[in-house]
Structures are given as C-alpha cells and as structure tokens.
Design a protein around this motif. Sequence first.
Motif, PDB file in Angstrom:
ATOM      1  N   VAL A   1       6.645  45.488  -2.155  1.00 13.79           N
ATOM      2  CA  VAL A   1       5.404  45.038  -2.780  1.00 13.79           C
ATOM      3  C   VAL A   1       4.702  46.244  -3.383  1.00 13.79           C
ATOM      4  N   VAL A   2       4.297  46.106  -4.650  1.00 12.00           N
ATOM      5  CA  VAL A   2       3.632  47.203  -5.357  1.00 12.00           C
ATOM      6  C   VAL A   2       2.279  46.718  -5.864  1.00 12.00           C
ATOM      7  N   ALA A   3       1.391  47.653  -6.140  1.00 13.19           N
ATOM      8  CA  ALA A   3       0.086  47.315  -6.690  1.00 13.19           C
ATOM      9  C   ALA A   3       0.235  46.915  -8.144  1.00 13.19           C
ATOM     10  N   GLY A   4      -0.577  45.934  -8.561  1.00  9.72           N
ATOM     11  CA  GLY A   4      -0.591  45.538  -9.959  1.00  9.72           C
ATOM     12  C   GLY A   4      -1.648  46.309 -10.730  1.00  9.72           C
TER      13      GLY A   4
ATOM     14  N   LEU B   1       9.054  43.381  -6.059  1.00 16.13           N
ATOM     15  CA  LEU B   1      10.214  43.871  -6.803  1.00 16.13           C
ATOM     16  C   LEU B   1      11.406  43.985  -5.871  1.00 16.13           C
ATOM     17  N   LEU B   2      12.586  43.971  -6.446  1.00 21.86           N
ATOM     18  CA  LEU B   2      13.791  44.267  -5.687  1.00 21.86           C
ATOM     19  C   LEU B   2      14.237  45.676  -6.044  1.00 21.86           C
TER      20      LEU B   2
ATOM     21  N   GLY C   1      -0.655  38.868  -0.373  1.00 22.52           N
ATOM     22  CA  GLY C   1      -1.360  38.774  -1.638  1.00 22.52           C
ATOM     23  C   GLY C   1      -0.484  39.025  -2.844  1.00 22.52           C
ATOM     24  N   VAL C   2       0.742  38.504  -2.812  1.00 21.91           N
ATOM     25  CA  VAL C   2       1.686  38.710  -3.912  1.00 21.91           C
ATOM     26  C   VAL C   2       1.599  37.546  -4.888  1.00 21.91           C
ATOM     27  N   LEU C   3       1.553  37.839  -6.155  1.00 23.84           N
ATOM     28  CA  LEU C   3       1.506  36.816  -7.185  1.00 23.84           C
ATOM     29  C   LEU C   3       2.902  36.564  -7.759  1.00 23.84           C
TER      30      LEU C   3
ATOM     31  N   ARG D   1       4.062  56.391  -6.258  1.00 23.45           N
ATOM     32  CA  ARG D   1       4.839  55.155  -6.092  1.00 23.45           C
ATOM     33  C   ARG D   1       4.959  54.759  -4.616  1.00 23.45           C
ATOM     34  N   ARG D   2       3.827  54.564  -3.949  1.00 25.76           N
ATOM     35  CA  ARG D   2       3.830  54.060  -2.581  1.00 25.76           C
ATOM     36  C   ARG D   2       3.946  52.534  -2.612  1.00 25.76           C
ATOM     37  N   VAL D   3       4.762  51.989  -1.733  1.00 24.67           N
ATOM     38  CA  VAL D   3       4.995  50.552  -1.699  1.00 24.67           C
ATOM     39  C   VAL D   3       4.912  50.046  -0.266  1.00 24.67           C
ATOM     40  N   LEU D   4       4.905  48.720  -0.115  1.00 24.65           N
ATOM     41  CA  LEU D   4       5.006  48.070   1.184  1.00 24.65           C
ATOM     42  C   LEU D   4       6.349  47.369   1.274  1.00 24.65           C
ATOM     43  N   VAL D   5       6.976  47.448   2.432  1.00 28.58           N
ATOM     44  CA  VAL D   5       8.263  46.793   2.658  1.00 28.58           C
ATOM     45  C   VAL D   5       8.050  45.709   3.714  1.00 28.58           C
TER      46      VAL D   5
END
Length: 254
Positions: A41-44, A59-60, A19-21, A100-104
């Motif tokens: 991937v981070v939440a918008g 993001l990188l 679900g990345v834009l 700042r939790r993210v998905l890799v």
Amino acid sequence: MCGRYALTISPEELKEIMGVLDLEDFPARFNIAPTQPILVVVAGDGQERGSNLPDRRALLVRWGFTPGWVKDPKAFPLLINARSETAIGKASFRAAMRHRRVLVPASGFYEWHRPSKQNGEKSQAYWIKPRHGGVVAFAGLMETWSSADGSEVDTGAILTTAANAAIAPIHDRMPVVIKPEDFARWLDCKTQEPREVADLMRPVEEDFFEAIPVSDKVNKVANMGADLQTPVPVEKPMPPADKKKPDNGQLSFF
C-alpha cells in the motif's frame, strides 16, 4: 527475519482497514514467498472528493528489493528484509527510506525456531498472527529497478527489528508493525523524513502476536492451502520469554 507470510482477508476488509481505493479482487494466499508478487500500500496524491478515506493505492511488487543503481540483479543478493536499525544509512535502502515507504498488509507471518544442531532437535515452524485476528501492516520499502532496455520492475522489502520478549524464544528478529494511527505518518514521504519516523520502527507490544506451532509443510512453496496454519503438537515447549528489553542497537546488515 521475515521469509514467509500470509494474506487471507478479503479485498473489502483490506479496503476498509487500510483506506485503499479501487482495490481489485485477489485470492487468499497462505504461503507468500520471496520473489513472488506481494501487495503493498502506497500513499496517493490526495484525498478522493466526497470520501472520508485517505487516497491510498495498492500495488503488486516483486518481493526482493533491487536498488536502482544495481546493473545486474542476478548478481545482487536477494534483499527480502531490511534491518530497521541501519536502513536509513545503508546505500541499498537510503533513497527508499526517504521517498518510497510502503505498508505490507499481512494476516500473519511464519518463523522457524532452529535449535542448535548439537542437541539433535529439529526446526519447528510457527504461524505468528495478531492475537485478536484481523490484518497487520508491516513497514516496507519499495524501489523501481530499470534495465538497460527500459523495462521496469517494482520491488520491495519488509523492515525488521529486534524481536520482542514473546517472539525472541523463536527468533531474534521480527517484522516492524505499523499501527493504523501511524499509517499516514509512515507513508508521508513528502513531509516526514526518515529520522522523523524512526520511532515507529520498534518491536510491537509483547501481547500483540500469538505463536502457533505448525507443520513443516510451509517449508515448500508449492504448499499453499489453509492447512499450513493448522496447529500441531510439539514435543518440547518453547522456553519462557526473556523479559529483558530487546537489543535495538546498530546492527550489521542481515
């Protein structure tokens, strides 16, 4: 521990699955190593109007977490992994766990079985991927480090947990896998406090991954081809998996 992984699916597939834009094109990477840029991937801020997709961004970041309070990154250990059992309370990761939790995203990861040196056996590399293919999302943390001159570097780490019974014969740790139905909850740092997502930081089911023995080419960062995942014969098969429950007790950092 997770020290090498791969991401080889197309940007279109990743957009659909996670679900990345507005995801830009990127090449397949078969040997992602620490200190390199990794995709997270981070939440918008919300959901795009007219779309059924959640508002998530890619993001990188540099693979090697640097807490904001560090003054000299060169004098600080390279934190590529964070132990899920202790990350909530550790000074290095406490703020990121809350904010700042993210998905890799990954196609799989590499791990090494390192037998005792006393028996003379060599280490064996394994390519560990989802049994049914596709992409997997590792739990990750992100931090933006700022230098004295005002420059900023986005950094990240992958959370690990005790290995399940299938992976334990290879290594005692494995990445935390976040399932698609839990993406939103993991990324929601506004309403979901760390203790409320602690249940997600557990070993994945034993049949989720399959481990394929591969050559030691993956040891060298300069090797980046698809042949890194070519199966190789092994002289001594892995011992059968121990069916006991993995130890999820409070363990020390690294």
